[in-house]
Structures are given as structure tokens and as C-alpha cells.
Design a protein around this motif. Structure first.
Motif, PDB file in Angstrom:
ATOM      1  N   THR A  38       0.822  -1.214   0.000  1.00 48.97           N
ATOM      2  CA  THR A  38       0.000   0.000   0.000  1.00 48.97           C
ATOM      3  C   THR A  38       0.856   1.265   0.000  1.00 48.97           C
ATOM      4  OG1 THR A  38      -0.147   0.081   2.414  1.00 48.97           O
ATOM      5  CG2 THR A  38      -1.824  -1.195   1.267  1.00 48.97           C
ATOM      6  N   GLU A  39       2.145   1.131  -0.298  1.00 52.05           N
ATOM      7  CA  GLU A  39       3.028   2.289  -0.270  1.00 52.05           C
ATOM      8  C   GLU A  39       2.719   3.215  -1.447  1.00 52.05           C
ATOM      9  OE1 GLU A  39       4.029  -0.826  -0.575  1.00 52.05           O
ATOM     10  OE2 GLU A  39       4.991  -1.383   1.313  1.00 52.05           O
ATOM     11  N   PRO A  40       3.022   4.533  -1.299  1.00 52.68           N
ATOM     12  CA  PRO A  40       2.831   5.455  -2.413  1.00 52.68           C
ATOM     13  C   PRO A  40       3.608   5.004  -3.637  1.00 52.68           C
ATOM     14  CG  PRO A  40       3.245   6.674  -0.399  1.00 52.68           C
ATOM     15  CD  PRO A  40       3.479   5.216  -0.081  1.00 52.68           C
ATOM     16  N   SER A  41       3.020   5.229  -4.831  1.00 55.66           N
ATOM     17  CA  SER A  41       3.617   4.704  -6.049  1.00 55.66           C
ATOM     18  C   SER A  41       4.024   5.766  -7.055  1.00 55.66           C
ATOM     19  CB  SER A  41       2.618   3.756  -6.733  1.00 55.66           C
ATOM     20  OG  SER A  41       1.411   4.427  -7.010  1.00 55.66           O
ATOM     21  N   ALA A  42       3.783   7.042  -6.751  1.00 55.60           N
ATOM     22  CA  ALA A  42       4.076   8.086  -7.722  1.00 55.60           C
ATOM     23  C   ALA A  42       5.578   8.253  -7.913  1.00 55.60           C
ATOM     24  CB  ALA A  42       3.470   9.408  -7.264  1.00 55.60           C
ATOM     25  N   THR A  43       5.999   8.501  -9.139  1.00 55.96           N
ATOM     26  CA  THR A  43       7.399   8.774  -9.435  1.00 55.96           C
ATOM     27  C   THR A  43       7.516  10.184  -9.995  1.00 55.96           C
ATOM     28  OG1 THR A  43       7.157   7.822 -11.634  1.00 55.96           O
ATOM     29  CG2 THR A  43       7.947   6.358  -9.885  1.00 55.96           C
ATOM     30  N   ALA A  44       8.717  10.722  -9.989  1.00 53.22           N
ATOM     31  CA  ALA A  44       8.886  12.117 -10.382  1.00 53.22           C
ATOM     32  C   ALA A  44       9.713  12.242 -11.650  1.00 53.22           C
ATOM     33  CB  ALA A  44       9.578  12.891  -9.264  1.00 53.22           C
ATOM     34  N   PRO A  45       9.122  12.749 -12.741  1.00 57.39           N
ATOM     35  CA  PRO A  45       9.907  13.024 -13.947  1.00 57.39           C
ATOM     36  C   PRO A  45      10.609  14.370 -13.850  1.00 57.39           C
ATOM     37  CG  PRO A  45       7.619  13.570 -14.331  1.00 57.39           C
ATOM     38  CD  PRO A  45       7.699  13.043 -12.916  1.00 57.39           C
ATOM     39  N   VAL A  46      10.462  15.021 -12.695  1.00 54.59           N
ATOM     40  CA  VAL A  46      11.012  16.363 -12.523  1.00 54.59           C
ATOM     41  C   VAL A  46      12.535  16.312 -12.438  1.00 54.59           C
ATOM     42  CG1 VAL A  46      10.998  18.410 -11.056  1.00 54.59           C
ATOM     43  CG2 VAL A  46       8.932  17.042 -11.312  1.00 54.59           C
ATOM     44  N   LYS A  47      13.186  17.193 -13.184  1.00 54.84           N
ATOM     45  CA  LYS A  47      14.645  17.293 -13.130  1.00 54.84           C
ATOM     46  C   LYS A  47      15.021  18.532 -12.333  1.00 54.84           C
ATOM     47  CE  LYS A  47      15.631  14.821 -17.430  1.00 54.84           C
ATOM     48  NZ  LYS A  47      16.307  14.863 -18.753  1.00 54.84           N
ATOM     49  N   VAL A  48      15.943  18.350 -11.402  1.00 55.99           N
ATOM     50  CA  VAL A  48      16.392  19.453 -10.558  1.00 55.99           C
ATOM     51  C   VAL A  48      17.865  19.687 -10.833  1.00 55.99           C
ATOM     52  CG1 VAL A  48      16.673  20.275  -8.193  1.00 55.99           C
ATOM     53  CG2 VAL A  48      14.706  18.839  -8.794  1.00 55.99           C
ATOM     54  N   ASP A  49      18.220  20.926 -11.115  1.00 54.25           N
ATOM     55  CA  ASP A  49      19.606  21.282 -11.404  1.00 54.25           C
ATOM     56  C   ASP A  49      20.366  21.467 -10.094  1.00 54.25           C
ATOM     57  OD1 ASP A  49      22.011  22.229 -12.287  1.00 54.25           O
ATOM     58  OD2 ASP A  49      21.213  24.083 -13.174  1.00 54.25           O
ATOM     59  N   PRO A  50      21.291  20.556  -9.778  1.00 57.50           N
ATOM     60  CA  PRO A  50      22.008  20.675  -8.500  1.00 57.50           C
ATOM     61  C   PRO A  50      22.953  21.867  -8.446  1.00 57.50           C
ATOM     62  CG  PRO A  50      22.939  18.912  -9.825  1.00 57.50           C
ATOM     63  CD  PRO A  50      21.700  19.380 -10.548  1.00 57.50           C
ATOM     64  N   THR A  51      23.221  22.485  -9.624  1.00 53.85           N
ATOM     65  CA  THR A  51      24.128  23.645  -9.640  1.00 53.85           C
ATOM     66  C   THR A  51      23.365  24.964  -9.546  1.00 53.85           C
ATOM     67  OG1 THR A  51      24.096  23.774 -12.066  1.00 53.85           O
ATOM     68  CG2 THR A  51      25.764  22.339 -11.048  1.00 53.85           C
ATOM     69  N   ASP A  52      22.052  24.901  -9.452  1.00 53.29           N
ATOM     70  CA  ASP A  52      21.246  26.120  -9.353  1.00 53.29           C
ATOM     71  C   ASP A  52      21.631  26.874  -8.081  1.00 53.29           C
ATOM     72  OD1 ASP A  52      19.234  28.049  -8.921  1.00 53.29           O
ATOM     73  OD2 ASP A  52      17.784  26.859 -10.062  1.00 53.29           O
ATOM     74  N   PRO A  53      22.060  28.123  -8.199  1.00 54.69           N
ATOM     75  CA  PRO A  53      22.501  28.865  -6.991  1.00 54.69           C
ATOM     76  C   PRO A  53      21.381  29.115  -5.989  1.00 54.69           C
ATOM     77  CG  PRO A  53      22.362  30.318  -8.916  1.00 54.69           C
ATOM     78  CD  PRO A  53      22.190  28.927  -9.434  1.00 54.69           C
ATOM     79  N   ASP A  54      20.137  29.070  -6.446  1.00 57.60           N
ATOM     80  CA  ASP A  54      19.022  29.307  -5.519  1.00 57.60           C
ATOM     81  C   ASP A  54      18.868  28.182  -4.495  1.00 57.60           C
ATOM     82  OD1 ASP A  54      18.352  31.708  -6.701  1.00 57.60           O
ATOM     83  OD2 ASP A  54      16.953  30.809  -8.121  1.00 57.60           O
ATOM     84  N   LEU A  55      19.445  27.013  -4.766  1.00 58.01           N
ATOM     85  CA  LEU A  55      19.340  25.901  -3.821  1.00 58.01           C
ATOM     86  C   LEU A  55      20.162  26.148  -2.560  1.00 58.01           C
ATOM     87  CD1 LEU A  55      19.460  22.795  -6.203  1.00 58.01           C
ATOM     88  CD2 LEU A  55      17.487  23.728  -4.993  1.00 58.01           C
TER      89      LEU A  55
END
Length: 207
Positions: A38-55
């Protein structure tokens, strides 16, 4: 099912995990527990830029893979006897044992059969072919008795669903978990009442 909503929760989260060097993992046992499957099954196609200075990552830290949690909508009727949860992948109906059975019994009442018929209609609407029926108890009495009673109650609900649906294409996974996986505090009668329940879960196809 016609209900007067008491609680409606909807959430969609993008998790970005920061991995710090030499960090110590600590298990979190305070959150709600979930039965296997019954665990959540959603996956993320979202790409996050690890070099983004805002992080503004701490020095030496790296990003773990991003993921999206299931969107979950929870509607509970005014009496608290019945709850419906909708996620991206599944629909779950949770019925408190008192509306289905007598005390310490696995015999379904006539009123309960009409509630189960409503669930069967939703299964047909979703064209589901796999249905999970899980039984649960509170922590009063012996663990062995809770396991036996919860499985007998799950079997009883499955039998009514099977009769209502009358479809050889549908397969059932029926389990009794006893006092495992509580959803409320067992130290109060209100909490124990919520934990004494049968849950029916099936994949959602209608969005």
C-alpha cells in the motif's frame, strides 16, 4: 456513498533531499504505518539542477533523486464510521468494525451489506480487477485473537464483495493484520474504534 465531509485533505509534494557528508541516518517511527503493498507509487519526472545557486546547498552536500508523493484526498463521513482515500494510483474505503459486525463477531449485519454494495459499485466504475481486503483490530486482547478475528472479518467482507461483483475477472488479496498498522492512538476508546476496521483498496482508472 453520500457523506457529509468532515475532513478533506489534498496534498502534492516535490521532495528534494539534501545529502550531507558523514550524516547519520535516524529511523522515524512516529509516522503512520502502512501494510505491505500500500506504499505510495508516484514517481517524479522532474529534473532538478544541483548547480542552481538558488538551492544554496551546504558545502560538500549533494542532492538525492527528487520524487513526487502521491496526491491524497481523504473524506470521512460525519460519524467517522467510513472513510474514503483517493491517491494517484488507488482508492481505499475504510469501514469501522462496529458498522459491519457485532462485538467480537465476523458476521456481517444487513445494514453493512448496503455499505459494501456501494464499494462494489465503485470497483465496477473503476474497472478494477485486483482488490485488497485487509482487516485490522485494536490492541485489546491477545495478538493471536486479533489476527484471527481481523482475517475472519476481511474474509466476510470479501465474500459479500465477490457476490455483489459476480466477476471471475476480479482477484482478491485478503489478509488479517490484527493490531498491526494502527491509524490512531490505541490508548483511547476513540482511537481503538478507528483501528478496528476493514479496508478495501483497488486501483483507480477514472481520473
Amino acid at each position: 456513498m453520500t457523506t457529509t465531509p468532515r475532513l478533506v485533505l489534498t496534498c502534492a509534494l516535490l521532495l528534494i533531499t539534501v545529502q550531507l557528508p558523514a550524516a547519520t541516518a535516524v529511523a522515524d517511527d512516529t509516522g503512520p504505518s502502512e501494510p505491505p503493498g500500500t506504499e505510495p507509487s508516484a514517481t517524479a519526472p522532474v529534473k532538478v539542477d544541483p548547480t542552481d545557486p538558488d538551492l544554496k546547498l551546504p558545502e560538500g552536500a549533494t542532492l538525492a533523486a527528487a520524487k513526487v508523493l502521491d496526491i491524497k484526498s481523504v473524506v470521512e463521513d460525519q460519524s467517522g464510521d467510513e472513510r474514503r482515500e483517493d491517491t494517484n494510483a488507488d482508492v481505499t474505503f475504510a469501514l469501522q468494525a462496529e458498522v459491519l459486525f457485532g462485538k467480537d463477531s465476523a458476521k456481517i449485519s444487513a445494514e453493512a451489506k448496503s455499505r459494501i454494495a456501494t464499494i462494489a459499485e465503485e470497483i465496477r466504475k473503476q474497472n478494477a480487477t485486483q482488490v485488497r481486503v485487509f482487516g485490522f483490530t485494536d490492541n485489546l486482547g491477545s495478538s493471536a485473537h486479533g489476527d484471527t478475528l481481523s482475517k475472519a472479518r476481511a474474509n466476510a467482507v470479501q465474500a459479500v464483495l465477490d457476490q455483489d461483483l459476480n466477476s471471475p475477472a476480479i482477484t482478491f488479496d485478503v489478509r488479517g493484520y490484527g493490531e498491526q498498522y494502527p491509524i490512531a492512538d490505541n490508548s483511547t476508546e476513540q482511537g481503538r474504534r478507528k483501528n478496528r476496521r476493514v479496508e478495501v483498496t483497488f486501483p483507480r482508472t477514472q481520473q
